[in-house]
Design an enzyme around this catalytic site. Sequence first.
Site, PDB file in Angstrom:
ATOM      1  CG  ASP A   1      -1.945   1.195   1.241  1.00  0.00           C
ATOM      2  OD1 ASP A   1      -2.920   1.217   0.733  1.00  0.00           O
ATOM      3  OD2 ASP A   1      -1.558   2.336   1.818  1.00  0.00           O
TER       4      ASP A   1
ATOM      5  CB  ALA B   1      -3.120   1.708  -2.529  1.00  0.00           C
ATOM      6  CG  ASP B   2      -3.288  -3.056   0.588  1.00  0.00           C
ATOM      7  OD1 ASP B   2      -3.026  -3.398  -0.350  1.00  0.00           O
ATOM      8  OD2 ASP B   2      -2.653  -3.121   1.709  1.00  0.00           O
ATOM      9  CG  LEU B   3      -8.523  -0.569   2.827  1.00  0.00           C
ATOM     10  CD1 LEU B   3      -8.831   0.635   3.644  1.00  0.00           C
ATOM     11  CD2 LEU B   3      -9.124  -1.796   3.552  1.00  0.00           C
TER      12      LEU B   3
END
Length: 391
Positions: free
Chosen positions: A136, A164-166
Amino acid sequence: MGDLPLSHLKVLDLSRVRAGPTCVKFFGDFGADVIKIERTDGEGDPMGDNRLSSDYVNAQRNKRGITLDLKTPEGVEVLKRLVKDADILVENFRPDVKFRLGIDYESMAAVNERLIYTSISAFGESGPYRTRPGFDLIAQGMGGLMWLTGYQDRGPLRVGISPADLCAGIFAAMGTFVALQERERSGKGQWVQSSLLASQIMMLDYQAMSWLMDKRIPLQRGNDHPQIVPTGVYEASDGYFTLSTVGNDSYLRLCKAIGAPELGADPRFVDAPTRERNRDEMNHLINRATQKKTAVEWVEILNEAGVPAGPIYKLDEMFDDPQVKETGIVQPLDHPDLGTVEILGQPIGLSRTPAQFLRPPPRLGEHTDEVLTEAGFEAREIASLRDRGVI
């Protein structure tokens, strides 16, 4: 989970860390049979180091769990047998890994042409950086977010969550739902792809468009909105609060509410362009006025005046807010080791078939025999696979 809207779907979850589980949660919470497939030694996922941690419990609920060694030909064959009656497979290996293992989309589609194969990567499935490892923080920096966050004299700043991950997980779920809908017409699955990098860039939204259309590079503005002024964080006598104005009428209501109507007639602040040019002077004068009352008082006064305003909560205060409680975002989950714990629910409300939280995260390999038996494996086959270390 038979009455839930996705109870007809079977999902094979090969994902790890955060983006993949974020995607899969949408399916498990609404009733899909999610089968989490892990390495036989339980390694490979840093979140799995502590299966009783709050992060792991929240990410891995509503799943059954099996172990499988995909580095062996026998393990790949087991996966293919599971794929035969699966609807969705979710993975977030580096792009080269799935091809090396022989579990890429084409290989799985040859077994089940209806399979929706969802891949989440750091940088995408093609291009010069496709095989790079990425997390992320790397996507926040490379995706432009960190140069928009913070203050100009203090350098770039990481956002306090993992956006970014989510977002990659959320977009992967959206893409999978689109592919499922299309499958209703074509009868065929397809390869769904999302990446941390592209998802982060997408979330820049109007900031990205400042460059794409206007060729203007946005600056770090701290707590101020880049265009809508005044909007940001302001000082009270006991702390801070947020407020936002849109248009001259809203600004004039703010000036009157804070007891500084003269700011509405000040030539430096009479319209949006002048307020943007003179934002520092304007914010100083607003802060001088708002320091006379508490944050709670200002939130009440400004909302009554039609000016959006809100508190800035620590997490304990946030979860204690009556409106947050009303959203139902916190849900109970019964855990065999921890008892009843609270987890984050879904922000999506359905009037007839809402999300449910019925399964705690599985222990390592907890449902291996159960899942393989359902897939048609005989007891002697399962015993043989276990003896050979495949499961």
